[in-house]
Design an enzyme around this catalytic site. Structure first.
Site, PDB file in Angstrom:
ATOM      1  N   ASP A  77      38.023  59.231  28.488  1.00  0.00           N
ATOM      2  CA  ASP A  77      38.868  58.212  29.084  1.00  0.00           C
ATOM      3  C   ASP A  77      38.826  58.444  30.589  1.00  0.00           C
ATOM      4  O   ASP A  77      38.430  59.517  31.037  1.00  0.00           O
ATOM      5  CB  ASP A  77      40.283  58.412  28.536  1.00  0.00           C
ATOM      6  CG  ASP A  77      41.280  57.508  29.197  1.00  0.00           C
ATOM      7  OD1 ASP A  77      40.939  56.333  29.399  1.00  0.00           O
ATOM      8  OD2 ASP A  77      42.377  57.971  29.513  1.00  0.00           O
ATOM      9  N   GLU A 135      52.410  50.858  41.140  1.00  0.00           N
ATOM     10  CA  GLU A 135      53.653  50.376  41.755  1.00  0.00           C
ATOM     11  C   GLU A 135      54.417  51.518  42.388  1.00  0.00           C
ATOM     12  O   GLU A 135      54.948  51.393  43.489  1.00  0.00           O
ATOM     13  CB  GLU A 135      54.517  49.678  40.708  1.00  0.00           C
ATOM     14  CG  GLU A 135      54.006  48.299  40.343  1.00  0.00           C
ATOM     15  CD  GLU A 135      54.992  47.515  39.488  1.00  0.00           C
ATOM     16  OE1 GLU A 135      55.949  48.142  38.986  1.00  0.00           O
ATOM     17  OE2 GLU A 135      54.803  46.302  39.330  1.00  0.00           O
ATOM     18  N   PHE A 148      53.985  41.143  35.013  1.00  0.00           N
ATOM     19  CA  PHE A 148      52.530  41.168  34.916  1.00  0.00           C
ATOM     20  C   PHE A 148      52.120  40.821  33.497  1.00  0.00           C
ATOM     21  O   PHE A 148      52.707  41.282  32.527  1.00  0.00           O
ATOM     22  CB  PHE A 148      52.045  42.569  35.275  1.00  0.00           C
ATOM     23  CG  PHE A 148      50.559  42.715  35.228  1.00  0.00           C
ATOM     24  CD1 PHE A 148      49.797  42.438  36.360  1.00  0.00           C
ATOM     25  CD2 PHE A 148      49.918  43.106  34.071  1.00  0.00           C
ATOM     26  CE1 PHE A 148      48.430  42.571  36.320  1.00  0.00           C
ATOM     27  CE2 PHE A 148      48.548  43.238  34.029  1.00  0.00           C
ATOM     28  CZ  PHE A 148      47.807  42.967  35.153  1.00  0.00           C
ATOM     29  N   GLY A 203      39.671  51.309  30.631  1.00  0.00           N
ATOM     30  CA  GLY A 203      40.230  49.966  30.600  1.00  0.00           C
ATOM     31  C   GLY A 203      40.160  49.315  31.965  1.00  0.00           C
ATOM     32  O   GLY A 203      40.493  48.151  32.130  1.00  0.00           O
ATOM     33  N   ARG A 236      41.648  51.552  44.358  1.00  0.00           N
ATOM     34  CA  ARG A 236      42.133  50.430  43.556  1.00  0.00           C
ATOM     35  C   ARG A 236      42.804  49.456  44.504  1.00  0.00           C
ATOM     36  O   ARG A 236      43.624  49.845  45.317  1.00  0.00           O
ATOM     37  CB  ARG A 236      43.153  50.914  42.529  1.00  0.00           C
ATOM     38  CG  ARG A 236      42.584  51.852  41.514  1.00  0.00           C
ATOM     39  CD  ARG A 236      43.687  52.689  40.925  1.00  0.00           C
ATOM     40  NE  ARG A 236      44.502  51.932  39.996  1.00  0.00           N
ATOM     41  CZ  ARG A 236      44.342  51.989  38.683  1.00  0.00           C
ATOM     42  NH1 ARG A 236      43.418  52.765  38.173  1.00  0.00           N
ATOM     43  NH2 ARG A 236      45.117  51.301  37.870  1.00  0.00           N
ATOM     44  N   ASN A 252      46.287  54.792  24.276  1.00  0.00           N
ATOM     45  CA  ASN A 252      45.128  53.947  24.009  1.00  0.00           C
ATOM     46  C   ASN A 252      43.897  54.757  23.618  1.00  0.00           C
ATOM     47  O   ASN A 252      42.897  54.204  23.203  1.00  0.00           O
ATOM     48  CB  ASN A 252      44.817  53.072  25.231  1.00  0.00           C
ATOM     49  CG  ASN A 252      44.578  53.907  26.469  1.00  0.00           C
ATOM     50  OD1 ASN A 252      44.968  55.070  26.518  1.00  0.00           O
ATOM     51  ND2 ASN A 252      43.925  53.332  27.447  1.00  0.00           N
TER      52      ASN A 252
END
Lengths: 348, 1170
Positions: B464, B574, B615, B754, B673, B872
């Protein structure tokens, strides 16, 4: 409130501020838990390999020579008499003879090949007799043999547990099939004394066969297997039985019969008078009389000497072979160029 | 924090009672007693206050089941505050939990029952039972049961210990205290005494003792925040609601009565449906009204609720199941060989029984006269057969008896030894300080105890990204505001570490995390909004501080004058943005459901949160509608660049937009990001329109989520760009090095994330997974056809590649995977992927992760390892051969599902290269050795049987036969399996290529098995026939020769082991020589028992010369062939391990770089060649 967390600043971390408390969960260092105990790491270097082979051959060859010499020193007379002592050719006739009544005396003459130093051991040797058959080895009662009060402990003795409703002492197939040929020896019409004392293990006499246990109801059944016992002698003294009860490991075995406590000269002729009672004919077993001196190796047996010599010789040969190989085709130990990924770079 | 007076808000709640009975629609007025320094701005009578959590609860409404009437049969009826009546009809389970399996009384039967689930034990038992039949009794009763009893005893002790620990933790859990309403007063009560129907009060930071339905909370809107980390592993705060109707209840003052009808206990933690009736008012309850056991109450002073599920009926307990048990590759292969061994066993038994049959046929007529057989007995006065049941049955019995005698051909003790060895190996893995994570204080955890050795054979690692490769700690790096790039790279050196703080009531408030701030930007932010630029910066940071769902939590710090603000929220991005805003003087101080308080450059300002569009994955953005202190209403939105540029008004400031786009590109190529932030001021009409549609949507009964989404898209348009932010997703320590080592070790590393493609690739670069000389193949197709075409092209490309050309990196996204997985394209993807050096999968769903792992697992025999940290990754972890969980930030879900858990990704290197390698090597050798050890013994018995008329008399006494695998030879192999190591840690870590030994199955394979078996045969021949020949025609008795064989076989097998031991430390010395001495002592003890036939035999045999000669000759002669083969292979075709061992010993490693001769190729060179 976690005071540690509050002092943590982003990015820099605070490894330097680690208080002792912080290490509480950290595994403690020890050489054991780190699997770093001091250790020796032997590696089979050419020198070690050659030394090992040489060492084996240096130890084995002398032992082999010594064993062979010891075996050669042993003088052994073996006389098979089962066929000669019966006047019959077919099996059924022999069986009939041995089971029938009548005198079964048989005379044999033995020539002493070499000087035999006292004590000369007398053995009888049986062949094809499975004293290690599981029906047979189980059929005994050690309690009964040891203790006078356990005479009725015969449950393990089947099929020779009781006769005529009473327990047999000693019970079981082993005792029932007790060997009953007898031998007497004479040189020049002088009888040789056969010492039958001390042929059994002292440990057996003292702890397995009770002094107050006397044969009872023995060989009273329908089938007679072998020797009768003197019912006035305690089992403790019946050494032939004690020897017989220590069942042989292998189907060809010898049993101690007695000792001749004098030297026998070379070319002496021994006259043996034997009573051929024991039935080995029904199962094609051989019977032999053996007179033998002993050495530190026991009886005459070349096998160990030969085995030691061959192993020692083989190791010597291997030592030479490996020396040659190491000379002809040396390889530097731990040479990184032999590593698979160095030999064949990029190759997959 | 201000608390609402419950009485006051109840007035308001009455007025809206009609609006909804389902949700805690918060139409409370903003008559909150705000903090004194806040400039209160009131929107007066704009109607019911927009509900902050609207879309969230709308989604939970999506379960849509709460409207359904619950069937009476399927329901449980709870009388609130009346546990006696509740439990009258049905006795609900008490709140005490029991994870332990046994009690003192049930331990013996239950434990035995559990143990006999293993086939091996049944085999043991069957043999022991067979042996009890009189016809078949080969061994004494006691002796035959001993091994089984021993094994059962050892396992029972282990189980008892584990259960005792569970008992202890249960006891601690059950005696925790909770505040329960008894006779109108809250009293402390132990958890185990809590009953269904009781009213429970939980205060902040407490753990919920059972599943409760909320009645009221300290918040006037009835909201409560909980952390569900123990339940689903998500660390963010989740909100739960008390029903409006029950908000005002004060159970200490007034008696509350009512009923709850809810569904039967089930394990769905996201679903709950019930109806509640209080004071004649009926309302339905959904998953947002229940708090589950194990959750922790956060940021809420207290909640009051009714216990509905207790003890083992709570959802948490119903969900607590272990990870599925896996079986190691080595064990699977071992079982294949065990089948071979059982064929050997059958063959041996057949030979013995056939020969016995032949003998029986030939001696049929003599059976009764044979002195050693004596078929007939006359004991009872008449003639009958003794222990003879006809030839057919006799042969059959012989067969069964030989099975009993040769039983240890199947090495049952091996299973026990393997378990013990694995526990030992796990001990060393856990105690390894190199796998201890300093930052999270977490040790390595071995959760599965049966796949240790698989760690040495891994060929694929599926990782991951977030939280595994990266820390999941976002750091605000740079901002582009109104087309100006403020990258604080240059300033980072002298960056201020103190951080921003504000003074409140003589106390300084400071964010918990410090952010490196760009001094220039800071200065400009302080300068206020006089200039146009200043206004943009102001709005930008205001957006960062406001447009989120972060909850600030005040904490005490070490200094009494300073309090810290911890920002808690769902998304780490955030959090980073809010911390950044705080560093630039826009500090979020307070959030309630209706407003937020932001300290703007030292001035407290209160903003009303009129609406919040959360979101969602369709819009890929979120927005908040704020009522500002200057009475204007503004929409702030932030989101992914693609999603935001679509709604930005392109006609405004084209150059700003293009500059921002350029900056975004720059940021993402740095691996940052990015988020784009936009803003729009709403005029009165627009606001009115939005508000009415928003209210309509959020109170809609059906399709609320879709309606809210439509409202959101209507308001999120024509935005003007404020700028963009770049957040660094920090790589974990040592990740690039670890990945390089893994690749060097021949392990293929796949990253499944992801995240979007660009982020994935940038992380690929920064973690050295992808290098610039690699050819990248990118597959992101949106249809099956184009996917097929693209795959075909890529395959051609990879096939036409010559040896020297650059390696391929395959990048494929989740959309394409939808078409590939579970279709005929799978095969092509597999072919392509197996050619690629690197595979990056981005935008993959959790189940797709599992699908990719399965793709490899089903098509190859290669071992796969999946590593991840989040919920996940669970499916992937469970599918892979080895699942590793990172016990990091995202909680425990992955850890719970994993086989091994550790603190950081970089521990993969010591885990695989060191422990995995050792475990594999040790276990592989141990299995082969155990096969050999038992087979050599069985062959010895077999040869002897051929000399006992095929009657299965054992050469070795009963007790020695049974003790053989229990005492005589068991400990050395276990200790060697735990302690021996072929290479040192340093070497293994330095040369990851050595890991290849496990991948190539060098320590255990069919060839080795057959070689071992041939060796075994030879050794057994030497072992049997040397004493046989030496004692042929002698007076030796069975017991004496048996003792010789016993000692010879034990010395032989121990020396055999000794020859293969690589590292001799004192424990190994003690155990090897100790076993031999223990055997001698045991043999002496057995022979000192007068009742046994072998009394004193060992002393007699020891006094004969051949005994010692045999004892010396047997091990030497038996091991010569093995020694020759060993020396020759080590010398002529040395494996890597052998070379490395030699180098370790003779120090040629150290000359590396010292000059002279061929050196180890440095790792970096190797990488390029590959």
């Amino acid at each position: 409130m976690n005071s540690n967390a509050t002092t943590t600043s982003l990015g820099t971390g605070s490894a330097e501020s680690s208080a002792p408390r912080r290490n509480s969960k950290r595994p403690k260092y020890s050489r054991f838990t780190q699997q770093e105990l001091p250790a020796c790491k032997p590696i089979l270097t050419p020198r070690w390999v050659i030394t090992a082979f040489l060492l084996v051959s240096v130890i084995f060859i002398p032992i082999g020579v010594a064993s062979l010499l010891a075996s050669r020193k042993v003088v052994e007379i073996v006389d098979r008499y089962d066929a000669e002592c019966v006047n019959a050719t077919t099996k059924s006739e022999r069986v009939k003879y041995i089971q029938g009544p009548g005198d079964k005396t048989c005379n044999r003459t033995l020539r002493v090949p070499k000087h035999m130093k006292a004590p000369v051991h007398i053995y009888y040797q049986l062949d094809n007799f499975y004293q290690n058959h599981r029906r047979y080895v189980k059929s005994r009662s050690d309690e009964q043999l040891r203790d006078n009060h356990s005479a009725s402990e015969v449950s393990s003795c089947k099929p020779e547990d009781t006769a005529n409703g009473n327990p047999i002492v000693p019970c079981g197939l082993i005792a029932w099939s007790l060997f009953n040929d007898t031998y007497s020896f004479a040189i020049n019409n002088r009888n040789l004394t056969v010492n039958k004392k001390g042929i059994s293990w002292k440990s057996d006499r003292d702890h397995k066969f009770g002094k107050d246990v006397y044969p009872k109801n023995f060989q009273n059944g329908t089938l007679i297997g072998g020797a009768h016992l003197n019912s006035s002698m305690s089992l403790h003294e019946q050494e032939d039985l004690i020897v017989w009860m220590r069942t042989a490991a292998l189907p060809t075995f010898r049993k101690f019969y007695g000792k001749i406590e004098e030297d026998l000269q070379a070319n002496d002729v021994i006259h043996v008078t034997l009573k051929n009672y024991y039935n080995t004919y029904s199962f094609n077993g051989k019977k032999m009389l053996v007179l033998s001196t002993t050495s530190w190796l026991g009886g005459k047996n070349n096998f160990l000497g030969i085995a030691y010599l061959s192993v020692g010789g083989l190791c010597f040969f291997l030592a030479m072979l490996f020396s040659l190989i190491y000379l002809v085709k040396p390889r530097r130990l731990g040479d990184p160029s032999y590593l698979s990924w160095n030999r064949n770079p990029g190759g997959h | 924090m201000d608390l609402n007076n419950t009485g006051e808000s109840s007035v308001h709640s009455d007025s809206i009672m009609h609006s909804s009975s389902r949700r805690s629609i918060s139409s409370y007025h903003s008559r909150t007693s705000a903090a004194n320094s806040v400039r209160e701005v009131n929107f007066g009578d704009l109607g019911s206050r927009a509900q902050t959590y609207g879309s969230k609860s709308a989604e939970s409404e999506g379960f849509g089941t709460s409207r359904k009437e619950i069937n009476d049969e399927d329901a449980r009826l709870i009388y609130i505050n009346d546990p006696a009546k509740t439990n009258e009809k049905y006795e609900f389970s008490s709140n005490s939990i029991r994870t332990s399996k046994y009690s003192i009384i049930t331990f013996v039967p239950r434990n035995l029952f559990e143990q006999f689930h293993r086939v091996a034990y049944i085999y043991f038992l069957a043999i022991a039972i067979l042996n009890q039949l009189p016809q078949l009794a080969v061994f004494g009763r006691g002796a035959s049961i001993l091994p089984l009893a021993f094994v059962l005893f050892v396992s029972a002790i282990k189980d008892a210990y584990e259960d005792w620990r569970r008992h202890r933790s249960d006891k601690v859990e059950n005696s925790r205290l909770a505040s329960v309403l008894v006779n109108g007063q809250f009293q402390m009560k132990q958890w185990k005494h809590i009953q269904v129907g009781e009213i429970i009060k939980v205060t902040s930071n407490q753990t919920l003792p059972c599943d409760i339905v909320l009645l009221s909370t300290s918040d006037s809107t009835g909201v409560a925040y909980v952390q569900t980390i123990n339940l689903d592993g998500e660390s963010n705060l989740k909100s739960r609601y008390a029903k409006q109707e029950t908000l005002s209840v004060n159970p200490e003052k007034e008696n509350i009565g009512g009923t709850i009808k809810c569904e039967k206990p089930n394990r769905n933690i996201y679903g709950f449906q019930a109806n509640m009736e209080v004071d004649g008012k009926k309302m339905s309850l959904g998953p947002s009204n229940i708090i589950l056991r194990g959750c922790e109450l956060k940021n809420t002073d207290w909640v009051i609720g009714v216990a509905v599920y207790t003890g083992r009926e709570t959802k948490a307990m119903l969900n607590s199941s272990g990870s599925p048990s896996k079986r190691s590759r080595l064990e699977t292969q071992m079982n294949r060989e065990i089948i071979l061994l059982s064929l050997f066993l059958v063959a041996l038994c057949t030979i013995v029984s056939t020969l016995f049959g032949v003998w029986l046929a030939r001696h049929k007529s003599e059976l009764n006269t044979l002195p050693y057989y004596r078929k007939k007995t006359y004991a009872d006065g008449h003639e009958e057969d003794y222990n003879y049941s006809g030839w057919a049955l006799e042969i059959f019995f012989t067969f069964l008896m030989s099975v009993i005698v040769f039983q240890i051909m199947i090495p049952i003790s091996l299973y026990i030894s393997m378990e013990i060895v694995r526990v030992g190996q796990a001990y060393f893995m856990i105690r390894d300080p190199n796998m201890y994570a300093e930052n999270s204080h977490s040790r390595f955890q071995c959760r599965a105890l049966n796949i240790n050795e698989d760690l040495g054979q891994i060929k694929y690692v599926f990782s991951d990204k977030t939280g595994t490769l990266t820390e999941n700690k976002m750091e605000f790096k740079c901002a582009s505001i109104y087309g100006v790039d403020y990258s604080n790279e240059a300033a980072s050196e002298q960056a201020e570490q103190v951080g921003y703080s504000v003074q409140v009531d003589g106390q300084a408030l400071r964010p918990k995390m410090k952010v490196k701030a760009d001094p220039e930007l800071q200065r400009m932010a302080e300068s206020g909004k006089e200039t146009h630029e200043g206004r943009q910066i102001h709005d930008f940071f205001l957006a960062l501080a406001a447009c989120n769902t972060i909850v600030p939590i005040l904490m005490d710090s070490d200094e009494p004058t300073v309090r810290l603000i911890d920002y808690q929220g769902e998304s780490p991005d955030e959090q980073a943005l809010v911390y950044a805003a705080a560093a630039y003087g826009f500090m979020l101080i307070e959030r309630t459901s209706g407003h937020i308080v932001i300290d703007v450059q030292g001035e407290r300002q209160r903003f009303d949160v009129l609406g919040l569009h959360e979101f969602d994955s369709d819009r890929k953005r979120m927005s908040v509608i704020l009522g500002c202190p200057d009475k204007s209403v503004k929409v702030f939105a932030k989101g992914a660049d693609t999603a935001m540029f679509g709604v930005i008004n392109k006609s405004l400031n084209l150059d700003v937009i293009s500059a921002t786009e350029a900056h975004l590109h720059k940021y993402s190529s740095l691996g940052l990001r990015t988020l784009v932030i936009g803003m729009r001021e709403l005029n009165g009409a627009e606001f009115e329109q939005w508000q009415s549609s928003y209210e309509a949507a959020s109170t809609a009964l059906l399709g609320r989520a879709a309606k809210l989404r439509r409202v959101a898209s209507n308001v999120e348009k024509n935005l003007s760009t404020l700028g963009a932010s770049g957040i660094e997703d920090k790589l974990q320590e040592g990740v690039p090095e670890t990945i390089e080592s893994l690749r060097l070790a021949g392990i293929k590393v796949w990253v499944l994330t992801g995240d979007k493609q660009e982020t994935a690739i940038s992380i690929g670069y920064s973690s050295k997974l992808v290098t610039s000389e690699m050819t990248q193949i990118i597959i992101n197709s949106s249809s099956k056809e184009s996917c097929r075409r693209r795959l075909q092209e890529a395959l051609d490309l990879s096939r036409n590649r010559t040896m020297g050309s650059s390696p391929i990196a395959l990048i494929i996204d989740g959309t394409s995977l939808v078409y590939v997985l579970d279709s005929e394209l799978e095969e092509e993807l597999f072919l392509l992927a197996s050619d690629c050096a690197v595979v990056l999968c981005c935008r993959v769903a959790p189940l797709q992760k599992a699908g990719i792992v399965a793709l490899i697992k089903n098509r190859t025999d290669d071992m796969t390892l999946a590593i991840g940290d989040g919920a996940n990754d669970v499916s992937m972890i469970q599918v892979a051969d080895v699942g590793v969980g990172i016990s990091g930030q995202e909680g425990r879900q992955a850890v719970m599902a994993s086989d091994f858990a550790m603190g950081q990704f970089r521990f993969l290197a010591p885990l695989l290269f060191v422990h995995g390698h050792w475990n594999y090597q040790r276990m592989g050798y141990m299995i082969l050795y155990n096969f050999y050890r038992n087979a050599v013994f069985v062959f010895l018995l077999f040869w002897y049987t051929l000399f006992t008329d095929y009657t299965l008399t054992t050469a070795i006494t009963d007790w020695s036969s049974m003790l053989y695998s229990v005492i005589y030879s068991s400990l050395p192999t276990i200790v060697v399996g735990i302690l021996d190591k072929d290479l040192s840690r340093t070497t293994l870590l330095k040369y990851p290529q050595l890991y290849g030994a496990g991948q190539r199955e060098e320590c255990y394979n069919p060839k080795l098995f057959w070689i071992t078996m041939i060796d075994t045969l030879w050794q057994s021949i030497v072992l049997y026939f040397i004493p046989l020949a030496a004692y042929w025609k002698t007076i030796v008795d069975g017991s004496s020769l048996g003792d010789l064989w016993t000692l010879a076989v034990v010395i032989l097998v121990n020396l055999h082991l000794a020859m293969d031991i690589i590292r001799w430390n004192w424990i190994i010395h003690a155990v090897i020589w100790g076993s031999i001495i223990a055997t001698i002592i045991c043999v002496i003890i057995i022979d000192a028992i007068p009742i046994l036939p072998g009394y004193w035999a060992v002393f007699h045999v020891m006094s004969t010369g051949p005994f010692w000669l045999c004892l010396l000759a047997v091990p030497i002669a038996a091991m010569i062939p093995r020694f020759i083969v060993k020396v020759s292979t080590q010398y002529f075709c040395p494996g890597d391990i052998q070379i490395a061992r030699e180098a370790e010993k003779f120090g040629s490693w150290n000359i590396q770089g010292g000059g002279g001769g061929i050196e180890m190729i440095p790792t970096s060179n190797f990488l390029q060649r590959q």
